[in-house]
Design a protein around this motif. Sequence first.
Motif, short mmCIF file in Angstrom:
data_model
loop_
_atom_site.label_atom_id
_atom_site.label_comp_id
_atom_site.label_asym_id
_atom_site.label_seq_id
_atom_site.Cartn_x
_atom_site.Cartn_y
_atom_site.Cartn_z
N LEU A 48 9.51 6.63 -25.09
CA LEU A 48 9.37 8.13 -25.10
C LEU A 48 10.65 8.78 -24.88
O LEU A 48 11.23 8.40 -24.06
CB LEU A 48 8.06 8.35 -24.15
CG LEU A 48 7.97 10.06 -24.17
CD1 LEU A 48 7.38 10.78 -25.54
CD2 LEU A 48 6.96 10.28 -22.93
N PRO A 75 8.77 8.40 -30.22
CA PRO A 75 8.29 9.77 -30.29
C PRO A 75 9.11 10.66 -29.23
O PRO A 75 9.68 10.15 -28.07
CB PRO A 75 6.88 9.35 -29.54
CG PRO A 75 6.69 8.08 -29.86
CD PRO A 75 7.99 7.31 -29.90
N MET A 77 9.08 14.44 -27.23
CA MET A 77 8.30 15.69 -26.29
C MET A 77 9.25 16.35 -25.85
O MET A 77 10.39 16.25 -25.26
CB MET A 77 7.49 15.13 -25.04
CG MET A 77 6.62 16.09 -24.43
SD MET A 77 5.99 15.89 -22.86
CE MET A 77 4.99 14.47 -23.20
N ASP A 97 7.35 15.20 -31.79
CA ASP A 97 5.92 14.99 -31.89
C ASP A 97 5.16 15.79 -31.03
O ASP A 97 3.79 15.77 -31.37
CB ASP A 97 5.86 13.37 -31.54
CG ASP A 97 6.67 12.58 -32.53
OD1 ASP A 97 6.21 12.43 -33.45
OD2 ASP A 97 7.75 12.12 -32.32
N GLU A 98 5.57 16.12 -30.11
CA GLU A 98 4.53 16.98 -29.04
C GLU A 98 5.62 17.93 -28.35
O GLU A 98 6.91 18.01 -28.38
CB GLU A 98 4.28 15.91 -27.77
CG GLU A 98 3.21 16.57 -26.97
CD GLU A 98 2.17 16.91 -27.38
OE1 GLU A 98 1.98 17.98 -27.88
OE2 GLU A 98 1.05 16.39 -27.45
N ARG A 112 -0.09 14.11 -21.43
CA ARG A 112 0.44 14.07 -22.80
C ARG A 112 1.27 12.78 -23.01
O ARG A 112 1.39 12.30 -24.29
CB ARG A 112 1.27 15.39 -23.14
CG ARG A 112 0.45 16.76 -22.83
CD ARG A 112 0.95 17.93 -23.65
NE ARG A 112 0.48 19.01 -23.53
CZ ARG A 112 0.74 20.18 -24.08
NH1 ARG A 112 1.57 20.13 -25.36
NH2 ARG A 112 -0.05 21.06 -24.01
N MET A 116 0.33 10.19 -25.96
CA MET A 116 1.58 9.80 -27.19
C MET A 116 1.54 8.30 -27.36
O MET A 116 1.83 7.79 -28.37
CB MET A 116 2.78 10.43 -26.97
CG MET A 116 3.03 11.87 -26.90
SD MET A 116 4.42 12.71 -26.59
CE MET A 116 5.45 12.26 -27.86
N ARG A 119 -1.58 6.82 -29.24
CA ARG A 119 -1.55 7.25 -30.73
C ARG A 119 -2.05 5.95 -31.53
O ARG A 119 -1.39 5.00 -31.43
CB ARG A 119 -0.46 8.20 -31.23
CG ARG A 119 -0.72 9.35 -30.68
CD ARG A 119 0.26 10.42 -31.15
NE ARG A 119 0.12 11.63 -30.29
CZ ARG A 119 0.86 12.83 -30.43
NH1 ARG A 119 1.88 12.80 -31.12
NH2 ARG A 119 0.71 13.84 -29.70
N THR A 154 4.45 11.64 -35.51
CA THR A 154 3.13 12.53 -35.58
C THR A 154 2.83 12.92 -37.13
O THR A 154 1.81 12.68 -37.80
CB THR A 154 3.00 13.82 -34.78
OG1 THR A 154 3.30 13.28 -33.53
CG2 THR A 154 1.66 14.54 -35.08
N TRP A 180 -5.00 12.91 -32.31
CA TRP A 180 -4.70 13.12 -31.06
C TRP A 180 -5.55 12.42 -29.90
O TRP A 180 -6.99 12.91 -30.25
CB TRP A 180 -4.34 14.71 -30.64
CG TRP A 180 -3.15 14.99 -30.90
CD1 TRP A 180 -2.07 15.38 -30.13
CD2 TRP A 180 -2.69 15.56 -32.31
NE1 TRP A 180 -1.14 15.80 -30.70
CE2 TRP A 180 -1.20 15.74 -32.20
CE3 TRP A 180 -3.03 15.51 -33.47
CZ2 TRP A 180 -0.52 16.49 -33.29
CZ3 TRP A 180 -2.35 15.81 -34.66
CH2 TRP A 180 -1.05 16.34 -34.40
N THR A 184 -5.64 15.53 -23.90
CA THR A 184 -4.46 16.27 -24.49
C THR A 184 -5.11 17.99 -24.33
O THR A 184 -6.19 18.06 -24.76
CB THR A 184 -3.95 15.94 -25.49
OG1 THR A 184 -2.78 16.83 -26.01
CG2 THR A 184 -5.01 16.16 -26.84
#
Length: 225
Positions: A48, A75, A77, A97-98, A112, A116, A119, A154, A180, A184
């Motif tokens: 992440l 991913p 964020m 993605d977020e 969150r 992620m 997913r 995503t 999702w 979240t």
Amino acid sequence: MPKVLIVDDDIELVSAIDQVLREDAWSAEKVYAGADALQLLTGFKFDLIILDWNLPDISGLEVCRRFRESGGETPIMFLTGRNTYPDKELGFGAGVDEYITKPFDNRELVLRARAMMRRPAHLSAEALIVNGVKLDRKSKRLIEGDKSVQLSTTEFAIIEVLFVNAGTFYTANQLFETIWPTETDTTNEVVRVHIRVIRRKLELLGLGDVIKTVRGAGYVVEQKK
């Protein structure tokens, strides 16, 4: 232990995020500038990336773009004080993605981040082909002839659902509930933003009408006979 890269020039905030993630059994690497993040991402893999928009050298938006253009799939964020719809569309368009806006509760960030990581895993086939359009699961690219576009994690998840279930309508809420996890605070409005971004990428391939919208029914990729 999942490994996260934190990119933000606010030293106190980075320290707080690092602490709360380590308490949740994450391993964290910290950098404070966009160039340092890009250099680190060329040699190391992360589960992440937590990325601030306003960095002192290269913006987080540009870091995201360059990482995705180089084939990066991790991913991402986004952390930012920018909370308008156009700002979010820019972020998702770059491959985020977020999206979490400042100020935020560190517990929300952890929730969150966990979401992620959970997913849905992809199905085993390496590619899906619907109406001659190829969705490459390994590279997360949509391919039409000799042209292709890169999808974020995503975006890929959304279009994968629509490709696997070609001919079936999905409302924004159904896509939200499918992709999702329940843990979240994001709303299904984020689905509509992602769909708009995906359509713009499809337009680059001359495929702007692949995802159709029917009022009251939702989104669908029609299976041509």
